[in-house]
Design a protein around this motif. Structure first.
Motif, PDB file in Angstrom:
ATOM      1  N   LEU A   1     -10.601  -4.222   8.690  1.00  9.62           N
ATOM      2  CA  LEU A   1      -9.476  -5.152   8.596  1.00  9.62           C
ATOM      3  C   LEU A   1      -9.703  -6.180   7.495  1.00  9.62           C
ATOM      4  CD1 LEU A   1      -8.697  -5.827  12.367  1.00  9.62           C
ATOM      5  CD2 LEU A   1      -7.452  -4.353  10.772  1.00  9.62           C
ATOM      6  N   ASP A   2     -10.961  -6.559   7.264  1.00  6.12           N
ATOM      7  CA  ASP A   2     -11.292  -7.576   6.274  1.00  6.12           C
ATOM      8  C   ASP A   2     -12.519  -7.157   5.492  1.00  6.12           C
ATOM      9  OD1 ASP A   2     -11.384  -9.881   4.774  1.00  6.12           O
ATOM     10  OD2 ASP A   2     -12.221 -11.113   6.392  1.00  6.12           O
ATOM     11  N   PRO A   3     -12.351  -6.563   4.315  1.00  6.28           N
ATOM     12  CA  PRO A   3     -11.092  -6.336   3.620  1.00  6.28           C
ATOM     13  C   PRO A   3     -10.330  -5.160   4.232  1.00  6.28           C
ATOM     14  CG  PRO A   3     -12.872  -5.361   2.356  1.00  6.28           C
ATOM     15  CD  PRO A   3     -13.503  -6.070   3.523  1.00  6.28           C
ATOM     16  N   PRO A   4      -9.035  -5.047   3.938  1.00  3.71           N
ATOM     17  CA  PRO A   4      -8.236  -3.954   4.507  1.00  3.71           C
ATOM     18  C   PRO A   4      -8.578  -2.619   3.834  1.00  3.71           C
ATOM     19  CG  PRO A   4      -6.889  -5.278   3.034  1.00  3.71           C
ATOM     20  CD  PRO A   4      -8.232  -5.951   3.117  1.00  3.71           C
ATOM     21  N   LEU A   5      -9.305  -1.751   4.547  1.00  3.12           N
ATOM     22  CA  LEU A   5      -9.752  -0.478   4.008  1.00  3.12           C
ATOM     23  C   LEU A   5      -9.371   0.667   4.942  1.00  3.12           C
ATOM     24  CD1 LEU A   5     -13.410  -1.443   2.960  1.00  3.12           C
ATOM     25  CD2 LEU A   5     -11.385  -1.349   1.474  1.00  3.12           C
TER      26      LEU A   5
ATOM     27  N   TYR B   1      -2.843   5.456  -4.919  1.00  7.35           N
ATOM     28  CA  TYR B   1      -2.216   6.490  -4.106  1.00  7.35           C
ATOM     29  C   TYR B   1      -1.599   5.849  -2.875  1.00  7.35           C
ATOM     30  CZ  TYR B   1      -6.649   6.120  -1.555  1.00  7.35           C
ATOM     31  OH  TYR B   1      -7.738   5.650  -0.864  1.00  7.35           O
ATOM     32  N   ALA B   2      -0.755   6.621  -2.186  1.00  3.17           N
ATOM     33  CA  ALA B   2      -0.136   6.143  -0.947  1.00  3.17           C
ATOM     34  C   ALA B   2      -0.395   7.164   0.157  1.00  3.17           C
ATOM     35  CB  ALA B   2       1.366   5.948  -1.136  1.00  3.17           C
ATOM     36  N   ILE B   3      -0.664   6.649   1.339  1.00  2.41           N
ATOM     37  CA  ILE B   3      -0.852   7.486   2.525  1.00  2.41           C
ATOM     38  C   ILE B   3       0.356   7.251   3.426  1.00  2.41           C
ATOM     39  CG2 ILE B   3      -2.283   7.947   4.546  1.00  2.41           C
ATOM     40  CD1 ILE B   3      -4.691   6.860   2.880  1.00  2.41           C
ATOM     41  N   HIS B   4       1.074   8.323   3.736  1.00  2.00           N
ATOM     42  CA  HIS B   4       2.287   8.262   4.566  1.00  2.00           C
ATOM     43  C   HIS B   4       1.990   8.900   5.917  1.00  2.00           C
ATOM     44  CE1 HIS B   4       3.501   8.411   0.328  1.00  2.00           C
ATOM     45  NE2 HIS B   4       4.557   7.700   0.678  1.00  2.00           N
TER      46      HIS B   4
ATOM     47  N   ARG C   1       3.242   3.546   5.920  1.00  2.00           N
ATOM     48  CA  ARG C   1       2.771   3.849   4.575  1.00  2.00           C
ATOM     49  C   ARG C   1       1.722   2.816   4.187  1.00  2.00           C
ATOM     50  NH1 ARG C   1       6.830   2.404   1.568  1.00  2.00           N
ATOM     51  NH2 ARG C   1       5.747   0.556   0.811  1.00  2.00           N
ATOM     52  N   PHE C   2       0.669   3.286   3.548  1.00  2.00           N
ATOM     53  CA  PHE C   2      -0.396   2.429   3.059  1.00  2.00           C
ATOM     54  C   PHE C   2      -0.528   2.643   1.556  1.00  2.00           C
ATOM     55  CE2 PHE C   2      -1.151   3.512   7.435  1.00  2.00           C
ATOM     56  CZ  PHE C   2      -1.358   2.274   8.016  1.00  2.00           C
ATOM     57  N   ASP C   3      -0.251   1.611   0.774  1.00  2.00           N
ATOM     58  CA  ASP C   3      -0.383   1.669  -0.678  1.00  2.00           C
ATOM     59  C   ASP C   3      -1.803   1.248  -1.022  1.00  2.00           C
ATOM     60  OD1 ASP C   3       2.357   2.324  -0.911  1.00  2.00           O
ATOM     61  OD2 ASP C   3       2.899   0.202  -0.848  1.00  2.00           O
ATOM     62  N   CYS C   4      -2.550   2.153  -1.651  1.00  2.00           N
ATOM     63  CA  CYS C   4      -3.992   1.967  -1.813  1.00  2.00           C
ATOM     64  C   CYS C   4      -4.458   2.013  -3.261  1.00  2.00           C
ATOM     65  CB  CYS C   4      -4.744   3.069  -1.058  1.00  2.00           C
ATOM     66  SG  CYS C   4      -4.404   3.137   0.706  1.00  2.00           S
ATOM     67  N   THR C   5      -5.565   1.328  -3.508  1.00  2.00           N
ATOM     68  CA  THR C   5      -6.341   1.443  -4.729  1.00  2.00           C
ATOM     69  C   THR C   5      -7.695   2.003  -4.331  1.00  2.00           C
ATOM     70  OG1 THR C   5      -5.236  -0.459  -5.708  1.00  2.00           O
ATOM     71  CG2 THR C   5      -7.352   0.188  -6.675  1.00  2.00           C
ATOM     72  N   GLN C   6      -8.141   3.018  -5.053  1.00  2.00           N
ATOM     73  CA  GLN C   6      -9.425   3.634  -4.696  1.00  2.00           C
ATOM     74  C   GLN C   6     -10.547   2.602  -4.791  1.00  2.00           C
ATOM     75  OE1 GLN C   6     -12.130   6.691  -6.865  1.00  2.00           O
ATOM     76  NE2 GLN C   6     -10.471   7.866  -5.912  1.00  2.00           N
TER      77      GLN C   6
ATOM     78  N   GLY D   1      -9.926   3.619   0.433  1.00  2.00           N
ATOM     79  CA  GLY D   1      -8.905   2.885  -0.307  1.00  2.00           C
ATOM     80  C   GLY D   1      -8.741   1.474   0.217  1.00  2.00           C
ATOM     81  N   ARG D   2      -8.561   0.548  -0.718  1.00  2.00           N
ATOM     82  CA  ARG D   2      -8.220  -0.829  -0.352  1.00  2.00           C
ATOM     83  C   ARG D   2      -6.698  -0.884  -0.258  1.00  2.00           C
ATOM     84  NH1 ARG D   2     -10.496  -6.243  -0.844  1.00  2.00           N
ATOM     85  NH2 ARG D   2     -12.406  -5.209  -1.501  1.00  2.00           N
ATOM     86  N   VAL D   3      -6.201  -1.320   0.878  1.00  2.00           N
ATOM     87  CA  VAL D   3      -4.761  -1.354   1.112  1.00  2.00           C
ATOM     88  C   VAL D   3      -4.179  -2.626   0.494  1.00  2.00           C
ATOM     89  CG1 VAL D   3      -2.932  -1.333   2.853  1.00  2.00           C
ATOM     90  CG2 VAL D   3      -5.036  -0.019   3.235  1.00  2.00           C
ATOM     91  N   ALA D   4      -3.295  -2.428  -0.482  1.00  2.00           N
ATOM     92  CA  ALA D   4      -2.630  -3.551  -1.137  1.00  2.00           C
ATOM     93  C   ALA D   4      -1.389  -3.970  -0.362  1.00  2.00           C
ATOM     94  CB  ALA D   4      -2.245  -3.170  -2.571  1.00  2.00           C
TER      95      ALA D   4
END
Length: 169
Positions: free
Chosen positions: A56-60, A81-84, A125-130, A144-147
């Motif tokens: 949760l902290d950081p959101p991963l 990338y996005a996870i749906h 949906r989770f919008d992520c940066t690797q 992935g870090r969830v933005a």
């Protein structure tokens, strides 16, 4: 109950019988998701059931593509990338991306600022940066870090024992 619950279980050596090991793993019901990313060939997607929350902290979050997949290089190299998470009624969407990495025709979707395809109508949906990758045998663990995250009420599409299953709401 006599406390000896193991009498009905089949004991296997996972290194010697990968098919039985896969069947044992299939005992665990998983949610189904579509991971999408931009690529040189246009937007791509892949069906996955290897999604999990990490922190949760950081959101991963994490997911794990199979290295033998022809789609593997796109997702290994995707910075964004996005996870749906699929809704219980989205089995056709799941099947479409199982067959075709470019199964966006006829879908409501739009790219985000990074060119990542975002599919409308999913449960979450989770919008992520690797953030990191970890070698894991025949798979790669991608953290992935969830933005940004988006979600709505509903029941998920589940897969268990080689078949889709549903929850009763």
């Amino acid at each position: 109950m006599d406390g000896n619950w193991s009498h009905a279980m089949q004991v296997i050596d996972p290194a010697a019988d990968s098919r039985a090991f896969r069947a044992a793993l299939g005992s665990f019901a998983t949610g189904v998701c579509i991971v999408t990313a931009p690529s040189a060939e246009g937007p791509v997607g892949i069906t996955a059931s290897s999604f999990a929350s990490v922190s949760l902290d950081p959101p991963l979050v994490l997911w794990s593509p199979q290295k033998a997949s022809r789609r593997y290089p796109w997702f290994r190299d995707a910075r964004h990338y996005a996870i749906h998470i699929l809704d219980g009624h989205q089995q056709a969407l799941c099947n479409a991306f199982t067959r075709d990495p470019h199964a966006f025709d006829g879908l409501d979707w739009a790219p985000d600022a990074n060119g990542v395809p975002r599919i409308d109508g999913c449960l979450a949906r989770f919008d992520c940066t690797q953030e990191a990758t970890h070698d894991a045998g025949d798979h790669l663990i991608i953290v992935g870090r969830v933005a940004q995250a988006a979600f709505r009420p509903g029941l998920p599409l589940l897969f268990q024992g080689g078949r889709f299953v549903s929850l009763k709401g």
